[in-house]
Motif scaffolding. Structure first.
Motif, PDB file in Angstrom:
ATOM      1  N   GLU A  98       0.824  -1.208   0.000  1.00 31.10           N
ATOM      2  CA  GLU A  98       0.000   0.000   0.000  1.00 31.10           C
ATOM      3  C   GLU A  98       0.869   1.273   0.000  1.00 31.10           C
ATOM      4  OE1 GLU A  98      -2.511   0.562   3.480  1.00 31.10           O
ATOM      5  OE2 GLU A  98      -4.115   1.254   2.141  1.00 31.10           O
ATOM      6  N   PHE A  99       1.723   1.385   1.007  1.00 27.60           N
ATOM      7  CA  PHE A  99       2.521   2.613   1.112  1.00 27.60           C
ATOM      8  C   PHE A  99       3.652   2.615   0.090  1.00 27.60           C
ATOM      9  CE2 PHE A  99       0.174   2.657   4.987  1.00 27.60           C
ATOM     10  CZ  PHE A  99      -0.191   4.002   5.073  1.00 27.60           C
ATOM     11  N   VAL A 159       7.472   7.822  11.212  1.00 25.96           N
ATOM     12  CA  VAL A 159       8.187   8.112   9.958  1.00 25.96           C
ATOM     13  C   VAL A 159       9.695   8.200  10.221  1.00 25.96           C
ATOM     14  CG1 VAL A 159       8.484   9.771   8.073  1.00 25.96           C
ATOM     15  CG2 VAL A 159       6.187   9.259   8.919  1.00 25.96           C
ATOM     16  N   SER A 160      10.087   8.880  11.308  1.00 28.61           N
ATOM     17  CA  SER A 160      11.528   8.996  11.621  1.00 28.61           C
ATOM     18  C   SER A 160      12.158   7.617  11.790  1.00 28.61           C
ATOM     19  CB  SER A 160      11.758   9.767  12.927  1.00 28.61           C
ATOM     20  OG  SER A 160      11.120  11.002  12.895  1.00 28.61           O
ATOM     21  N   LEU A 161      11.443   6.753  12.512  1.00 31.04           N
ATOM     22  CA  LEU A 161      11.955   5.391  12.722  1.00 31.04           C
ATOM     23  C   LEU A 161      12.072   4.648  11.394  1.00 31.04           C
ATOM     24  CD1 LEU A 161      10.229   3.525  15.704  1.00 31.04           C
ATOM     25  CD2 LEU A 161      12.663   3.776  15.232  1.00 31.04           C
ATOM     26  N   ALA A 162      11.057   4.812  10.548  1.00 30.69           N
ATOM     27  CA  ALA A 162      11.066   4.127   9.245  1.00 30.69           C
ATOM     28  C   ALA A 162      12.260   4.584   8.414  1.00 30.69           C
ATOM     29  CB  ALA A 162       9.756   4.384   8.492  1.00 30.69           C
ATOM     30  N   VAL A 163      12.609   5.867   8.486  1.00 31.06           N
ATOM     31  CA  VAL A 163      13.741   6.367   7.694  1.00 31.06           C
ATOM     32  C   VAL A 163      15.045   5.753   8.217  1.00 31.06           C
ATOM     33  CG1 VAL A 163      15.082   8.410   7.053  1.00 31.06           C
ATOM     34  CG2 VAL A 163      12.582   8.507   7.023  1.00 31.06           C
ATOM     35  N   ARG A 217       9.429  -0.286   5.238  1.00 30.54           N
ATOM     36  CA  ARG A 217       9.561  -0.258   6.707  1.00 30.54           C
ATOM     37  C   ARG A 217       8.396   0.520   7.323  1.00 30.54           C
ATOM     38  NH1 ARG A 217      11.341  -3.879   9.711  1.00 30.54           N
ATOM     39  NH2 ARG A 217      11.347  -3.071  11.812  1.00 30.54           N
ATOM     40  N   PHE A 218       8.029   1.624   6.658  1.00 23.26           N
ATOM     41  CA  PHE A 218       6.916   2.408   7.199  1.00 23.26           C
ATOM     42  C   PHE A 218       5.652   1.562   7.247  1.00 23.26           C
ATOM     43  CE2 PHE A 218       3.120   4.944   6.875  1.00 23.26           C
ATOM     44  CZ  PHE A 218       3.267   5.734   8.005  1.00 23.26           C
ATOM     45  N   GLY A 231       1.682  -0.891  10.796  1.00 21.92           N
ATOM     46  CA  GLY A 231       0.666  -1.946  10.824  1.00 21.92           C
ATOM     47  C   GLY A 231      -0.341  -1.839  11.953  1.00 21.92           C
ATOM     48  N   LYS A 232       0.148  -1.826  13.205  1.00 16.28           N
ATOM     49  CA  LYS A 232      -0.768  -1.820  14.339  1.00 16.28           C
ATOM     50  C   LYS A 232      -0.888  -0.436  14.967  1.00 16.28           C
ATOM     51  CE  LYS A 232      -0.485  -6.622  15.643  1.00 16.28           C
ATOM     52  NZ  LYS A 232       0.178  -7.599  16.500  1.00 16.28           N
TER      53      LYS A 232
END
Ligand SMILES: O=C(O)CCCC[C@@H]1SC[C@@H]2NC(=O)N[C@@H]21
Length: 270
Positions: A68-69, A143-147, A211-212, A217-218
């Motif tokens: 999706e993302f 978002v920061s964590l995903a980056v 990763r995002f 997800g939850k």
């Protein structure tokens, strides 16, 4: 003066995206920059080859593990702002649509600042619907964590060392505690391994979006608590002492109060 025409190329990962691309191409209801047009990326070979040199959307989609993302892509070599384009046409695109720019002419920063367009800067925006305003302040942390995790995964997948990047609350990312805004990831990696290959924007963005989607997800149901420890392990502030300036409202006298940062408050502030 040469006027650069804004062309926005569309590509999707899912079979259902083909109909959407058809409907969007030439759609007069979209709010686009003046003179801009939206076209399918399934174009002539020569245009496709030139575009691939700038940003290879097919390579990006091959590396994307999300469904999706980031799965519906808008790429424009030059555009006023990816943020403006998506926010002005929010309902025309599926959730998670990502818009990537080679260069931005009117990039928007925080608090009305202008965001310049440094060469090789990975500039993108994506859409997301949120139903809980309470969770909104925490989204920037996800978002920061995903980056950061996306960068680590990209480096791991290429067998190159990952530079240490940490979060300065709320969502700035600092390498080596250094707040220079134009720090180049390739330069940081070269310091760790002079033989390391340069990162490709396509791969990095694919890992970030994948990763995002996983971290998110939850998040809408369980909130930020399950991710909080990871966020703290990546931020610069654990146990940090900062000095707050306090002004007495009666005497206007200013005092300096040292405080130790322990973590986030339930509403997401520091
Ligand atoms: O000021 C900040 O800290 C945030 C800057 C965000 C800039 C990005 S670049 C891609 C997207 N398009 C914009 O116009 N702004 C954001």
């Amino acid at each position: 003066m040469e006027v650069v025409k804004c062309v926005i190329f569309l590509q999707g990962k899912l079979p259902s995206h083909a109909d959407l691309i058809h409907a969007l191409s030439g759609n007069k209801d979209l709010k686009l920059p003046e003179g801009a047009e939206m076209v399918s990326l399934a174009l002539s070979e020569s245009t496709g080859a030139k575009l691939r040199e700038l940003f290879d959307t097919s390579l990006y989609l091959q590396n994307l593990r999300a469904s999706e993302f980031g799965a519906f892509v808008l790429y424009s070599p030059v555009i006023p702002s990816t943020h403006t384009l998506l926010s002005q046409n929010f309902h025309a695109f599926p959730q998670g649509t990502v818009c990537i720019a080679g260069a931005q002419l009117q990039g928007k920063g925080r608090a009305g600042n202008v965001w310049e367009s440094p060469k090789a800067c990975l500039m993108f925006s994506f859409t997301m619907k949120m139903t809980s305003g309470r969770l909104l302040p925490f989204l920037q942390y996800v978002v920061s964590l995903a980056v950061i995790e996306g960068l680590e995964e990209t480096c791991n997948s290429k067998g190159i060392p990952a530079p240490e990047v940490r979060i300065k609350w709320p969502n700035d990312l600092y390498a080596k505690g250094n707040r220079k805004p134009t720090t180049c990831l390739d330069a940081l990696i070269q310091e760790l391994d002079p033989r390391a290959a340069n990162l490709r924007q396509e791969e990095l963005l694919a890992f970030i979006m994948s990763r995002f989607e996983k971290l998110n997800g939850k998040f809408p149901t369980d909130g930020f608590s399950p991710l909080q420890e990871s966020y703290y392990s990546r931020w610069l502030h654990s146990g940090q002492t900062v000095t707050l300036e306090e002004k007495d409202p009666k005497s206007s006298e200013v005092s300096h109060v040292p405080v130790t940062i322990r973590g986030l408050t339930p509403s997401g502030t520091c």
